[in-house]
Motif scaffolding. Structure first.
Motif, short mmCIF file in Angstrom:
data_model
loop_
_atom_site.label_atom_id
_atom_site.label_comp_id
_atom_site.label_asym_id
_atom_site.label_seq_id
_atom_site.Cartn_x
_atom_site.Cartn_y
_atom_site.Cartn_z
N VAL A 62 36.10 52.38 33.13
CA VAL A 62 36.15 51.43 32.01
C VAL A 62 35.90 50.01 32.51
O VAL A 62 36.10 49.68 33.66
N GLU A 63 35.50 49.18 31.57
CA GLU A 63 35.28 47.77 31.89
C GLU A 63 36.51 46.98 31.50
O GLU A 63 37.08 47.18 30.44
N ILE A 64 36.94 46.09 32.38
CA ILE A 64 38.03 45.19 32.01
C ILE A 64 37.55 43.76 32.23
O ILE A 64 37.52 43.26 33.35
N PRO A 65 37.14 43.10 31.16
CA PRO A 65 36.57 41.76 31.29
C PRO A 65 37.59 40.78 31.86
O PRO A 65 38.77 40.85 31.55
N GLY A 66 37.12 39.89 32.69
CA GLY A 66 37.96 38.79 33.16
C GLY A 66 38.79 39.11 34.39
O GLY A 66 39.34 38.20 35.00
N ILE A 67 38.92 40.38 34.77
CA ILE A 67 39.69 40.72 35.97
C ILE A 67 38.71 41.05 37.09
O ILE A 67 37.89 41.95 36.95
N THR A 68 38.79 40.33 38.19
CA THR A 68 37.84 40.59 39.26
C THR A 68 38.22 41.87 39.99
O THR A 68 39.37 42.31 39.97
N PHE A 76 42.00 43.13 40.89
CA PHE A 76 42.45 44.41 40.38
C PHE A 76 42.98 45.28 41.51
O PHE A 76 44.07 45.86 41.41
N LEU A 130 35.78 43.45 36.60
CA LEU A 130 35.85 44.88 36.86
C LEU A 130 34.92 45.69 35.96
O LEU A 130 35.14 45.78 34.75
N ASN A 131 33.91 46.27 36.58
CA ASN A 131 32.95 47.16 35.93
C ASN A 131 32.13 46.52 34.81
O ASN A 131 31.28 47.17 34.23
#
Lengths: 245, 481, 438
Positions: A88-94, A98, A142-143
């Motif tokens: 999954v993509e989590i915007p804003g977290i590098t 993570f 992330l992703n």
């Protein structure tokens, strides 16, 4: 390390797995193959504890403990790692942030001290090098906007960082070109040792040329219909899945 | 960052509002009620000159004829303005020449708030002005600042010592009659901070005001005036806390910023007034008017993290009067339980080549309502004006609401305005992914929320950013499951 | 006498002219009371913040045209579709014109409101649908209800696909020095049925016309509606178009609004989703100049799970014209898995033109995808240069780019002759002779 005993699983009342039995010991590599819809991804999700799946019968024993009732993070804390087919993509977290959070969460759960920042940084660099990951990649969200190959490589990167006892690689090879596949496979091989185990879930035999399994199982309609050594994979490749039906 | 995971764990265990203590200091509090006499009495108590008293009375007259606004998307029982005490000061000396004279109980309050004045003095180099209830009690670093000609003091002192500046600028951005709460504030404000940065001076440290409501039944009406003279720069921080009380406390502040030609003001707020308990009882009504005026080539940047208050009504705005001026608004508003927030900004483009950016992140959880309300106005002579707005909402659970009310008014054909808004939720797949990596759900949510808010968090000065991240997590506790 | 008072007092005269025994008459009586209380909307109301009716209301309108006027088809044929078979419902100064119309009762009822309100065979449909979706707090809709008497009545029975489109045209001859018209239309599309409708309001002289129209549309399960509004009236006409659409599950309702003419045009387009898996689409092109004002107010009430709404409004403003867009999307608590998208893109071509846009989201459910985007800008100067460098004159180049800007809205028009008619209007409006079929 892992014993699956007569596992039955349903999703929204529909049975997907119908009595899976599997024994994985430390130091082994198992490949689970099967046609689309045979229940491969369900099996990996269930081992990782995805609550969308309902275990109707059977047990999953991991390191001599029945983990059926454990939350996903508790299983992760105990060293189970799932490389997602669709991360999954989590915007804003590098990526870096993570993995830092994940490592320290796991250490804390095991009552160990958190990893000092310099040690963390060193490890991140080493593994990035091993997997031929550009450092710029680590500061991206992330992703988010990752290509299929980047996502898969990121999964293996996290696996290397977390050093799990049991890794389940769900279709890690799909969507990868041959060069990326080689990098991922060599990473997995380097991380492999006598104390950990790997379950490869795949549709294709290709991956197994690079990560050689000790056992191959064929999944069909929610059941393991055939087990054998690595030669079974070649046989499947030649004859196709119709052969086992 | 000094903040460790261990700290976080402790924070997470503290389920109650952590700043909800009351400091037992003797206060000098006016009787409740509001009339001309009270306004005069406040002015007299503060030994103000006549022009200031008259200015207040004019505001009071205007206020009497105004009605409380109802257009905001918030519901609350209106405060009874005759049941509030309009002045409360910690008893003791009227002025403090040094920190040693400050009531030790009060100093302890600051310790609890995390502002150890001495520590700050040594370590971070942040100059702090502290307003408890209505009065400014301590301003640090005065000497260091005065060497550069920077004036940083309470507004009462400024009225006495720098009347020419106050007279010229007070009410110049927000007139007494601007709105109901601004008029009320203009009539009864008791203290606040004043800051003047002389021409060409770059303020060497962050200036900070910490507001605290302590006394029960008092309203806090502070007034802040920041003037950045030509080509100067200042970064200003504002923090707010209040004790947990059953009844609603009223906070109606006014902040005016003046950025003269070439100046830059960065104004950051972390607002954490008591939000009320989880059943919606108590909490602060936060009705604040904040506005800045930008002259030629100047820039005003508002950054806010709004996690507290039962009801928030706040629109930090920029009047881009001068050519080439820039206005920015970065906001995170979190509402949980029964909180209601109606917040946003106004960007008024008057000058040529003016630019504005709006990034608003609203996070609603519990049974709360979170609204973004904004105005982008491009006037007919504002050639080449540019605006970019982005308003994102994140909903947690199915009992809260997220609303966007953007008003876009363009009267010039060379304008380029872009507005985007989206609504999303924290995906179960995202949480499962984090869980699988060993991160528990609460922490996973904190991670995702931090990621969602990142563009705004990045705009905060370092010390504030850490605090803001902690606040986000605490505010959203218990919002899942 | 102010227009509002005049309207209230002429209600008695109106009653002399109609069947007050009709079951809908109570509805009319309640509506006039409600209008009396509410009055005409003013700028103090949030919904009328940017649009003032003051000037429009100052005219001394005749409320009921005294006589039926006859139109010669040859003089008005340009307002109909070319070479296209269609049903036609034509009204002249508020009266039904049977010579210009082509009604039907074969597969479906394509006829008129006055008949539907008085004849027994329509009673059950009227009872079920008439005035059922109206916003009670909207004074203009109430006013229309009070004087509801004539308009289009369309009822498409179950599983009927009407192969010919229906054209509804309201003409004003200008025989009165100023005329107010209040057409009332009812469109009922039963389960699985499908229909295409084109509606326009057209005055034939420069005498002021004030039209306050209400259209109620019911789209039953799995039914399809394609509705086109052509607003290309003279610059002396004012149109308030209130359209209410109530949709049942699996239905699909598309409304295209093309606004080029009129002095003041206000579109209140309200969608109510009453089931799951509903698709609601509203698109619009507005090209205005001079002192024209076009105000689009849309509302989509997502009240059920798994529904979609798509909004795409383009506006091009020159002269001292004003555009208003207010799009409101409400997603109720139970409306999980809603996808709601809204776009409003505008181009200002003149320093005196204004756009006020207020895209509004009110979301009460968490598992939804909602977004809106609004842009205001100019034609791409690089593209302008490119076209001119190829020898295309400035005006044509501008027109071409304007057309390109609005094109995706035009793309979804399914009736070829209508599409080319609109293209012609756009070329006219932009003052160029281009085929646009480049």
């Amino acid at each position: 390390m892992l014993t699956i005993d007569n596992l039955h699983v349903s999703v929204e009342g529909k049975p997907i797995l119908n009595g899976i039995n599997l024994d994985v010991r430390a130091g082994e590599v198992h490949a689970i193959m099967g046609p689309n819809g045979s229940g491969k991804s369900t099996l990996s999700s269930v081992i990782a504890g995805n609550e969308a799946y309902e275990v109707t019968k059977g047990d999953i024993i991991y390191q001599n403990e029945n983990i059926i009732e454990l939350a996903p993070e508790e299983r992760a804390n105990k060293g189970i790692f799932l490389s997602f087919q669709y991360p999954v993509e989590i915007p804003g977290i590098t990526v870096t942030n993570f993995i830092k959070t994940a490592i320290n969460s796991n250490l804390r759960a095991r009552n160990e001290d958190e990893m000092p920042a310099n040690k963390m940084l060193k490890k991140i660099r080493e593994i990035a090098q091993l997997l031929e990951i550009d450092s710029k990649f680590l500061s991206r969200s992330l992703n988010e906007g990752f290509s299929g190959g980047e996502k898969k490589r990121n999964e293996i990167f996290q696996m290397a960082m977390l050093e799990p006892s049991l890794s389940i690689l769900d279709e890690t090879d799909s969507g990868l070109d041959i060069d990326a596949l080689k990098v991922v496979a060599s990473g997995v091989n380097k991380l492999k040792n006598k104390d950990n185990a790997v379950i490869l879930i795949t549709h294709y035999q290709r991956l197994l040329d690079y990560i050689v399994p000790d056992y191959v199982h064929v999944l069909h309609e929610g059941k393991i219909v055939k087990s054998g050594g690595k030669e079974l994979a070649h046989e499947l490749e030649e004859k196709g899945y119709d052969w086992i039906k | 960052m000094a903040y460790t995971e261990e700290d976080l764990k402790k924070e997470l265990e503290t389920k109650e509002y952590e700043y909800g203590f009351v400091t037992d200091i003797e206060s000098d509090t006016f009787p409740i009620g509001l009339n001309e006499k009270i306004v005069q009495a406040i002015s007299k108590r503060k030994e103000e000159p006549k022009w200031m008293t008259d200015w207040r009375l004019k505001a009071f007259k205007a206020w009497q004829e105004m009605e409380e606004p109802e257009w905001a998307n918030v519901k609350y029982s209106k405060p009874d303005f005759q049941k509030i005490s309009y002045y409360s000061a910690p008893k003791g000396k009227d002025k403090y020449d040094s920190l040693d004279e400050v009531d030790p109980e009060l100093l302890k309050t600051f310790e609890k708030l995390g502002i150890s004045i001495n520590e700050q003095k040594k370590l971070t180099g942040v100059a702090v002005d502290i307003v408890v209830d209505s009065v400014s009690v301590a301003t640090t670093f005065k000497d260091t600042l005065s060497k550069k000609g920077i004036i940083f003091c309470s507004i009462s002192e400024a009225i006495k010592n720098h009347p020419e500046l106050v007279k010229k600028y007070i009410g110049s951005v927000i007139p007494q009659k601007d709105n109901f709460y601004a008029a009320l504030n203009s009539a009864v404000f008791s203290d606040g901070s004043f800051c003047y940065i002389p021409k060409g001076v770059r303020c060497p440290m962050e200036l900070s005001t910490y507001f605290r409501i302590n006394q029960a039944g008092t309203g806090q009406f502070e007034r802040t005036l920041v003037i950045a003279d030509k080509d100067s720069y200042v970064s200003y921080l504002e923090g707010c806390t209040a004790p947990s009380r059953d009844e609603n406390q009223l906070h109606a502040a006014v902040v005016e910023l003046v950025a003269l030609d070439g100046a830059e003001i960065k104004y950051s707020t972390v607002q954490n007034w008591y939000p009320g308990n989880k059943n919606g009882k108590g909490g602060v009504f936060n009705f604040v008017t904040k506005r800045g005026i930008c002259h030629t080539n100047s820039k005003i940047s508002w950054t806010q993290v709004e996690t507290g208050s039962a009801v928030t009504w706040k629109y930090p705005s920029c009047i881009l009067k001068g050519d080439n001026s820039i206005g920015e608004f970065y906001s995170i508003a979190v509402t949980n339980n029964y909180q209601q927030a109606d917040t946003g900004t106004k960007m008024i483009h008057i000058g040529k080549n003016t630019k504005s950016t709006i990034i608003s992140k609203g996070i609603s959880a519990g049974k709360s309502q979170n609204s973004y309300r904004g105005l982008v106005q491009i006037n007919s002579r504002a050639e080449n004006a540019r605006n970019f707005s982005q308003c994102d909402s994140l909903l947690m659970g199915n009992k809260c609401g997220a609303h966007t009310f953007p008003y876009i008014e363009v009267k010039n054909k060379t304008a380029i305005v872009e507005h985007e808004a989206s609504t999303s939720k924290i995906g179960e797949d995202q949480i499962f992914y984090c869980n699988q990596r060993g991160i528990d759900t609460e922490k996973a949510i904190a991670l995702i929320v931090n990621g969602f808010s990142k563009e705004v968090l990045n705009k905060l000065p370092m010390e504030f950013a850490v605090e803001a991240q902690k606040l986000l997590e605490i505010s959203l506790e218990g919002s899942v499951g | 006498m102010p227009l509002a008072d005049k309207l209230v007092s002429s209600f008695l005269a109106f009653e002399l002219d109609i069947d007050i025994q009709s079951p809908v008459h109570n509805i009319r009586t309640d509506a006039i009371k409600s209008f009396e209380k509410l009055g005409f909307p003013n700028k103090k109301l949030e919904a009328w913040k940017y649009t003032s009716l003051n000037k429009v209301l100052k005219e001394d309108y005749t409320l009921f045209s005294k006589k039926k006027n006859v139109l010669d088809f040859n003089k008005v044929k340009d307002f109909f579709l070319d070479n296209t078979e269609s049903y036609k419902l034509v009204f002249v100064d508020g009266f039904f014109d049977s010579f210009l119309s082509q009604t039907s009762h074969d597969k479906a009822d394509v006829c008129i409101m006055s008949a539907a309100l008085s004849k027994n065979k329509y009673a059950s449909v009227i009872k079920k649908h008439f005035n059922k979706s109206i916003e009670k707090s909207d004074s203009l809709s109430q006013l229309n209800t009070a004087f509801s008497k004539e308009g289009a009545y369309v009822h498409i029975p179950k599983n009927i696909v009407l192969e010919k489109p229906i054209e509804i045209i309201h003409f004003a001859t200008g025989n009165e020095s100023a005329l107010m018209l209040q057409p009332r239309n009812l469109i009922v599309i039963d389960e699985g049925a499908q229909v295409e409708i084109i509606e326009s309001h057209q005055s034939l002289t420069d005498n002021p016309i004030f039209t306050n129209s209400v259209t109620e549309i019911f789209v039953a399960k799995n039914a399809h509606l394609d509705y086109y509004k052509i607003q290309n009236d003279r610059l002396t006409s004012t149109l308030i178009d209130n359209t209410y659409i109530s949709q049942q599950r699996d239905s699909n309702a598309k409304i295209h609004t093309f606004s080029f003419g009129g002095k003041l045009t206000r579109n209140n387009l309200n969608y109510y989703q009453k089931g799951s898996y509903i698709n609601s689409t509203m698109k619009g092109i507005t090209i205005i100049d001079d002192k024209q004002l076009v105000d689009h107010h849309t509302l989509v009430d997502h009240a059920n799970p798994n529904c979609e709404s798509h909004q795409d409004y383009k506006g091009i403003y020159s002269g001292s014209s004003t555009g208003v867009f207010n799009g409101k999307i409400v997603v109720n608590k139970i409306a999980q898995k809603t996808n709601a998208f809204q776009k409003n893109n505008n181009i200002l071509l003149n320093d005196k033109s204004t756009i006020n846009s207020k895209p509004q989201l009110e979301i009460f459910a968490d598992d939804v995808k909602c977004s809106h985007g609004c842009t205001i800008g100019q034609l791409d100067q690089d593209a302008m240069f490119y076209l001119r460098a190829r020898g295309i004159p400035k005006k044509e180049a501008e027109a071409l780019l304007t057309y390109a800007f609005a094109n995706n809205v035009l793309e979804s028009v399914n009736i070829p002759s209508l599409k080319s008619k609109i293209k012609k209007i756009i070329a006219n409006k932009l003052g160029v002779k281009l085929g646009f079929d480049l």
